[in-house]
Design a protein around this motif. Sequence first.
Motif, mmCIF file in Angstrom:
data_model
loop_
_atom_site.group_PDB
_atom_site.id
_atom_site.type_symbol
_atom_site.label_atom_id
_atom_site.label_comp_id
_atom_site.label_asym_id
_atom_site.label_seq_id
_atom_site.Cartn_x
_atom_site.Cartn_y
_atom_site.Cartn_z
ATOM 1 N N THR A 16 0.828 -1.169 0.175
ATOM 2 C CA THR A 16 -0.028 -0.126 0.026
ATOM 3 C C THR A 16 0.730 1.271 0.093
ATOM 4 O O THR A 16 0.689 2.126 -0.721
ATOM 5 N N ARG A 17 2.009 1.412 0.976
ATOM 6 C CA ARG A 17 2.857 2.426 0.949
ATOM 7 C C ARG A 17 3.431 2.894 -0.166
ATOM 8 O O ARG A 17 3.674 3.763 -0.794
ATOM 9 N N SER A 18 3.992 1.453 -1.002
ATOM 10 C CA SER A 18 4.731 1.467 -2.078
ATOM 11 C C SER A 18 4.095 2.155 -3.423
ATOM 12 O O SER A 18 4.458 2.818 -4.299
ATOM 13 N N VAL A 19 2.782 1.571 -3.474
ATOM 14 C CA VAL A 19 2.068 2.176 -4.501
ATOM 15 C C VAL A 19 1.866 3.754 -4.223
ATOM 16 O O VAL A 19 1.989 4.557 -5.425
ATOM 17 N N ALA A 20 1.488 4.187 -3.162
ATOM 18 C CA ALA A 20 1.163 5.458 -3.005
ATOM 19 C C ALA A 20 2.730 6.378 -3.184
ATOM 20 O O ALA A 20 2.606 7.394 -3.778
ATOM 21 N N ASN A 39 -7.777 5.415 10.776
ATOM 22 C CA ASN A 39 -8.847 4.322 10.561
ATOM 23 C C ASN A 39 -8.784 4.257 9.059
ATOM 24 O O ASN A 39 -9.083 3.029 8.506
ATOM 25 N N ASP A 40 -8.897 5.208 8.226
ATOM 26 C CA ASP A 40 -8.657 4.954 6.654
ATOM 27 C C ASP A 40 -7.764 4.278 6.423
ATOM 28 O O ASP A 40 -7.605 3.388 5.395
ATOM 29 N N TYR A 41 -6.537 4.388 6.976
ATOM 30 C CA TYR A 41 -5.223 3.905 6.545
ATOM 31 C C TYR A 41 -5.246 2.351 6.837
ATOM 32 O O TYR A 41 -4.909 1.744 5.950
ATOM 33 N N ALA A 42 -5.926 2.032 7.957
ATOM 34 C CA ALA A 42 -6.082 0.595 8.398
ATOM 35 C C ALA A 42 -6.741 -0.037 7.521
ATOM 36 O O ALA A 42 -6.759 -0.955 7.044
ATOM 37 N N GLU A 43 -7.814 0.528 7.122
ATOM 38 C CA GLU A 43 -8.819 0.088 6.097
ATOM 39 C C GLU A 43 -8.270 -0.102 4.708
ATOM 40 O O GLU A 43 -8.722 -1.048 4.014
ATOM 41 N N MET A 44 -7.340 0.931 4.421
ATOM 42 C CA MET A 44 -6.657 0.539 3.087
ATOM 43 C C MET A 44 -5.711 -0.653 3.196
ATOM 44 O O MET A 44 -5.812 -1.436 2.204
ATOM 45 N N VAL A 45 -5.188 -0.838 4.083
ATOM 46 C CA VAL A 45 -4.127 -2.136 4.452
ATOM 47 C C VAL A 45 -5.211 -3.158 4.397
ATOM 48 O O VAL A 45 -4.861 -4.141 3.838
ATOM 49 N N THR A 46 -6.283 -3.186 5.060
ATOM 50 C CA THR A 46 -7.122 -4.486 5.104
ATOM 51 C C THR A 46 -7.778 -4.560 3.801
ATOM 52 O O THR A 46 -7.934 -5.686 3.479
ATOM 53 N N ARG A 47 -8.001 -3.650 2.955
ATOM 54 C CA ARG A 47 -8.663 -3.998 1.419
ATOM 55 C C ARG A 47 -7.554 -4.440 0.668
ATOM 56 O O ARG A 47 -7.525 -5.387 0.140
ATOM 57 N N CYS A 48 -6.240 -4.045 0.795
ATOM 58 C CA CYS A 48 -5.018 -4.523 0.339
ATOM 59 C C CYS A 48 -4.917 -6.167 0.569
ATOM 60 O O CYS A 48 -4.822 -7.034 -0.321
ATOM 61 N N ARG A 49 -5.058 -6.431 1.672
ATOM 62 C CA ARG A 49 -4.962 -7.836 2.193
ATOM 63 C C ARG A 49 -6.165 -8.757 1.771
ATOM 64 O O ARG A 49 -5.786 -9.935 1.448
ATOM 65 N N SER A 54 -1.955 -9.119 -5.286
ATOM 66 C CA SER A 54 -0.362 -8.916 -4.768
ATOM 67 C C SER A 54 0.671 -9.117 -5.867
ATOM 68 O O SER A 54 1.575 -8.399 -5.850
ATOM 69 N N GLU A 55 0.341 -10.221 -6.551
ATOM 70 C CA GLU A 55 1.398 -10.635 -7.457
ATOM 71 C C GLU A 55 1.349 -9.431 -8.712
ATOM 72 O O GLU A 55 2.538 -8.964 -9.146
ATOM 73 N N ASN A 56 0.018 -9.083 -9.117
ATOM 74 C CA ASN A 56 0.180 -8.029 -10.046
ATOM 75 C C ASN A 56 0.680 -6.653 -9.531
ATOM 76 O O ASN A 56 1.351 -5.849 -10.292
ATOM 77 N N CYS A 57 0.580 -6.309 -8.194
ATOM 78 C CA CYS A 57 1.002 -5.287 -7.724
ATOM 79 C C CYS A 57 2.740 -5.144 -7.566
ATOM 80 O O CYS A 57 3.128 -4.087 -8.030
ATOM 81 N N ALA A 58 3.081 -6.550 -7.190
ATOM 82 C CA ALA A 58 4.522 -6.504 -7.143
ATOM 83 C C ALA A 58 5.169 -6.205 -8.498
ATOM 84 O O ALA A 58 6.115 -5.626 -8.677
ATOM 85 N N GLU A 73 -5.316 0.160 -12.027
ATOM 86 C CA GLU A 73 -6.851 -0.193 -12.221
ATOM 87 C C GLU A 73 -7.302 -1.404 -11.340
ATOM 88 O O GLU A 73 -8.190 -1.387 -10.639
ATOM 89 N N PHE A 74 -6.272 -2.471 -11.250
ATOM 90 C CA PHE A 74 -6.769 -3.519 -10.286
ATOM 91 C C PHE A 74 -6.393 -3.244 -8.822
ATOM 92 O O PHE A 74 -7.019 -4.207 -7.960
ATOM 93 N N CYS A 75 -5.928 -2.337 -8.420
ATOM 94 C CA CYS A 75 -5.584 -1.908 -7.034
ATOM 95 C C CYS A 75 -6.717 -1.594 -6.250
ATOM 96 O O CYS A 75 -7.652 -0.768 -6.614
ATOM 97 N N ALA A 76 -6.963 -2.460 -5.130
ATOM 98 C CA ALA A 76 -8.215 -2.120 -4.212
ATOM 99 C C ALA A 76 -8.301 -0.820 -3.666
ATOM 100 O O ALA A 76 -9.498 -0.475 -3.206
ATOM 101 N N ASN A 77 -7.201 -0.084 -3.667
ATOM 102 C CA ASN A 77 -7.519 1.264 -3.033
ATOM 103 C C ASN A 77 -7.027 2.127 -4.124
ATOM 104 O O ASN A 77 -6.764 3.363 -3.719
ATOM 105 N N ALA A 78 -7.370 2.028 -5.311
ATOM 106 C CA ALA A 78 -7.188 3.051 -6.429
ATOM 107 C C ALA A 78 -8.069 4.186 -6.331
ATOM 108 O O ALA A 78 -7.501 5.411 -6.504
ATOM 109 N N LYS A 79 -9.142 3.975 -5.802
ATOM 110 C CA LYS A 79 -10.104 5.243 -5.607
ATOM 111 C C LYS A 79 -9.399 5.951 -4.515
ATOM 112 O O LYS A 79 -9.210 7.312 -4.737
ATOM 113 N N THR A 80 -9.243 5.675 -3.369
ATOM 114 C CA THR A 80 -8.618 6.512 -2.363
ATOM 115 C C THR A 80 -7.406 7.012 -2.784
ATOM 116 O O THR A 80 -6.886 8.322 -2.454
ATOM 117 N N LEU A 81 -6.469 6.410 -3.528
ATOM 118 C CA LEU A 81 -4.933 6.835 -3.616
ATOM 119 C C LEU A 81 -5.266 7.803 -4.773
ATOM 120 O O LEU A 81 -4.466 8.973 -4.626
#
Length: 85
Positions: A16-20, A39-49, A54-58, A73-81
């Motif tokens: 999550t931090r690396s994409v940001a 809380n938003d940050y924790a939710e971002m990590v949980t969405r990523c989990r 993760s393979e596509n992300c790496a 586009e495949f990122c679960a946190n794309a909208k927030t980021l």
Amino acid sequence: MARTSLGDIEKHFWLTRSVARCMGVSLTEAMVEGRLTANDYAEMVTRCRAAECSENCAIWLSIQQSQAIAAPEFCANAKTLNELR
């Protein structure tokens, strides 16, 4: 109700931090500025989990040569980021 298996918290925290970071977004600064809560940050990590990308992300992270203009586009946190950019 089916439970979703969550991935390793440390791995997804860093993904999550690396994409940001590739987008020029500091999640720490966003929190200091009040644009992101703890809380938003924790939710971002949980969405990523919970996401199964993760393979596509790496791979996406490994090929970044310059600052990304948007989250993948495949990122679960794309909208927030993208909103934090």
